[in-house]
Structure formats: C-alpha cells, structure tokens
Motif scaffolding. Structure first.
Motif, PDB file in Angstrom:
ATOM      1  N   ASP A 142      35.812  32.742  30.820  1.00 25.18           N
ATOM      2  CA  ASP A 142      34.549  32.297  30.232  1.00 25.18           C
ATOM      3  C   ASP A 142      33.517  33.419  30.248  1.00 25.18           C
ATOM      4  OD1 ASP A 142      33.734  32.419  32.879  1.00 25.18           O
ATOM      5  OD2 ASP A 142      32.786  30.436  32.883  1.00 25.18           O
ATOM      6  N   ALA A 143      33.914  34.588  30.807  1.00 25.60           N
ATOM      7  CA  ALA A 143      33.085  35.795  30.821  1.00 25.60           C
ATOM      8  C   ALA A 143      34.036  36.989  30.918  1.00 25.60           C
ATOM      9  CB  ALA A 143      32.118  35.778  32.003  1.00 25.60           C
ATOM     10  N   PRO A 144      33.650  38.164  30.407  1.00 25.35           N
ATOM     11  CA  PRO A 144      34.545  39.329  30.481  1.00 25.35           C
ATOM     12  C   PRO A 144      35.004  39.603  31.910  1.00 25.35           C
ATOM     13  CG  PRO A 144      32.696  39.795  29.037  1.00 25.35           C
ATOM     14  CD  PRO A 144      32.397  38.467  29.685  1.00 25.35           C
ATOM     15  N   THR A 145      36.301  39.944  32.067  1.00 28.79           N
ATOM     16  CA  THR A 145      36.871  40.169  33.385  1.00 28.79           C
ATOM     17  C   THR A 145      37.787  41.389  33.386  1.00 28.79           C
ATOM     18  OG1 THR A 145      38.351  39.259  35.098  1.00 28.79           O
ATOM     19  CG2 THR A 145      38.616  38.390  32.865  1.00 28.79           C
ATOM     20  N   ALA A 146      37.244  42.525  33.772  1.00 31.86           N
ATOM     21  CA  ALA A 146      38.051  43.747  33.884  1.00 31.86           C
ATOM     22  C   ALA A 146      39.110  43.573  34.968  1.00 31.86           C
ATOM     23  CB  ALA A 146      37.146  44.935  34.198  1.00 31.86           C
ATOM     24  N   ARG A 147      38.766  42.839  36.008  1.00 26.82           N
ATOM     25  CA  ARG A 147      39.719  42.608  37.105  1.00 26.82           C
ATOM     26  C   ARG A 147      40.930  41.819  36.615  1.00 26.82           C
ATOM     27  NH1 ARG A 147      40.002  38.610  41.310  1.00 26.82           N
ATOM     28  NH2 ARG A 147      40.909  39.455  43.233  1.00 26.82           N
ATOM     29  N   GLY A 148      40.695  40.834  35.742  1.00 28.73           N
ATOM     30  CA  GLY A 148      41.797  40.048  35.217  1.00 28.73           C
ATOM     31  C   GLY A 148      42.765  40.885  34.412  1.00 28.73           C
ATOM     32  N   ALA A 149      42.236  41.776  33.579  1.00 29.30           N
ATOM     33  CA  ALA A 149      43.095  42.662  32.794  1.00 29.30           C
ATOM     34  C   ALA A 149      43.873  43.605  33.696  1.00 29.30           C
ATOM     35  CB  ALA A 149      42.247  43.439  31.794  1.00 29.30           C
ATOM     36  N   LYS A 150      43.241  44.067  34.766  1.00 24.15           N
ATOM     37  CA  LYS A 150      43.912  44.953  35.721  1.00 24.15           C
ATOM     38  C   LYS A 150      45.113  44.262  36.351  1.00 24.15           C
ATOM     39  CE  LYS A 150      43.290  47.037  40.268  1.00 24.15           C
ATOM     40  NZ  LYS A 150      42.425  47.093  41.465  1.00 24.15           N
ATOM     41  N   HIS A 151      44.954  43.004  36.709  1.00 20.80           N
ATOM     42  CA  HIS A 151      46.071  42.259  37.301  1.00 20.80           C
ATOM     43  C   HIS A 151      47.235  42.137  36.311  1.00 20.80           C
ATOM     44  CE1 HIS A 151      43.253  40.231  40.408  1.00 20.80           C
ATOM     45  NE2 HIS A 151      43.883  41.236  40.953  1.00 20.80           N
ATOM     46  N   LEU A 152      46.919  41.930  35.046  1.00 23.24           N
ATOM     47  CA  LEU A 152      47.982  41.838  34.043  1.00 23.24           C
ATOM     48  C   LEU A 152      48.735  43.158  33.914  1.00 23.24           C
ATOM     49  CD1 LEU A 152      46.160  39.772  31.268  1.00 23.24           C
ATOM     50  CD2 LEU A 152      47.865  38.944  32.900  1.00 23.24           C
TER      51      LEU A 152
END
Length: 225
Positions: A142-152
């Motif tokens: 629901d908001a930009p997440t650089a951490r989420g992309a890093k986990h992927l």
C-alpha cells in the motif's frame, strides 16, 4: 491466533503512524496502532475499530488497534499477525510436507521469515501482510517498499543455487477474489515479483477468517500477475 480482551471503538484520527485517537465508551482515548503502513483507506473518521487491551502496565497506551470494519468486511491490521498465521498454516503443510518450520532464518544479506526443511529439501519463505482491498481484490504494497523488493531478489538468488523459495501473501481478511501486486503504487515491486515468478519462486496468497478476537488461516487466493 487468539487475542486477549477486545473492545470496539470509533476511529477519530491518526496523528502519526504509531498512534490513533478513538472514542471508547464515550471517552477519547489514545491507542497504539499495530501497523505502521499508511492504511488510509481503512482508518477513516467514524470507522468502527477493535482494540486489544495491553497486559503491560508500564505502557503509555493501554490499548492496541488491531482491526477495522470497512463496510461489512472486517480487516485485521495487526502487522505481527501474518507471520503467526503463516506459521500455523506452514506447520499444517500449506506449502508442502516438511519436518521443520524454522523462524527468521538468515540467507545472504537478508533475514527471511521461515525456512522449511526435510531430508533433501530446503525452502525459504518470505511473508507479507495484505490489508489493501478494492472491490473484492487485494493488492500489495500500500506504499513503496524497497525492502520488499530486496527480499524478492534474495529469493531469486536462493532459487539460482538450487533451493526452493516462496513468497506468501497473508490477506488479513476473507471473501476476496484475487491478489495482485500494486503496480500503481510500487511498479518496482511488481516487476520484482514477476521476475521471481519467472525464476521459479512460488507465489502464494492465503486469506484469513477474521473475528474481532481471533484470526485463523483460511484458503488459497488466486494470484494474478
């Protein structure tokens, strides 16, 4: 997962991402919000919310805001809940038959939420909680997440060295029709999720049966990329 003593209240405002003001038993009360995300479509003035009473007498706030009623849909917004629901579901074999379900395991530069093990198989799992719903479909983030992309990206690297990897989106409500990445808000995450899919990372979404004082694993939700 069961909560302790729960009361309903009326949401008034959210001065910052950590606290909210609510009307409880006719009196204005400051409560802790157990989700630092934006949640703008959920926490609107006049919304019915549910609070869990804290068992810590030293705390400044006596209550935690854990759920909100959006129309007729009860949505849990406790950011600690997805991992607890995921663990219960994984132990039940939700992502395969494994002997061990290990929490918070480090791989590379990231700490991933779970590692599932059995002889000859290892699967790393990252969990994301989903609270954003529009017309019956749910989206993350629901908001930009650089951490989420890093986990992927870490999950992609895990696949490249021959181990299994999965990302599990725990939808903190039921009765939804599909899950998709929120490309409008964070196209980088959506792109990373599709690359992960192409690399062999399992993409799964699970809804929850939600009551004010209890949440249990529900059923798989179709993933539309």
């Amino acid at each position: 997962m069961k909560y302790g003593f729960v009361e309903d209240a009326v949401f008034l405002q959210r001065p910052n991402r950590f606290i909210a003001r609510v009307l409880l038993h006719g009196k204005e009360e400051t409560v802790h919000v157990k989700n630092t995300g934006r949640c703008r479509e959920l926490l609107v003035p006049g919304a019915k919310v549910y609070l869990e009473q804290s068992q810590n007498p030293a705390r400044k706030t006596k209550w935690d805001l854990i759920a909100v009623l959006k129309g007729n849909r009860l949505i849990n917004m406790d950011s600690q809940l997805p991992n607890r629901v995921a663990e219960e579901w994984l132990i039940q074999g939700g992502l395969g038959d494994f002997d061990q379900v290990l929490r918070e395991q480090t791989w590379g530069a990231s700490r991933l939420d779970f590692c599932l093990k059995r002889p000859g198989r290892t699967k790393y799992v990252e969990v994301k909680g989903v609270t954003l719903e529009e017309e019956g479909r749910v989206y993350f983030p629901d908001a930009p997440t650089a951490r989420g992309a890093k986990h992927l990206e870490e999950l992609i690297r895990i696949r490249r060295v021959g181990m299994e990897a999965a990302v599990l989106f725990v939808v903190q409500m039921d009765g939804v029709t599909a899950f998709s990445p929120n490309d409008t808000t964070d196209p980088t995450f959506g792109s990373a999720l599709r690359r992960a899919k192409d690399a062999g990372v399992e993409i799964a979404a699970l809804d929850c049966r939600v009551w004010p004082d209890e949440v249990t694993p529900g059923q798989r939700v179709p993933v539309v990329l």
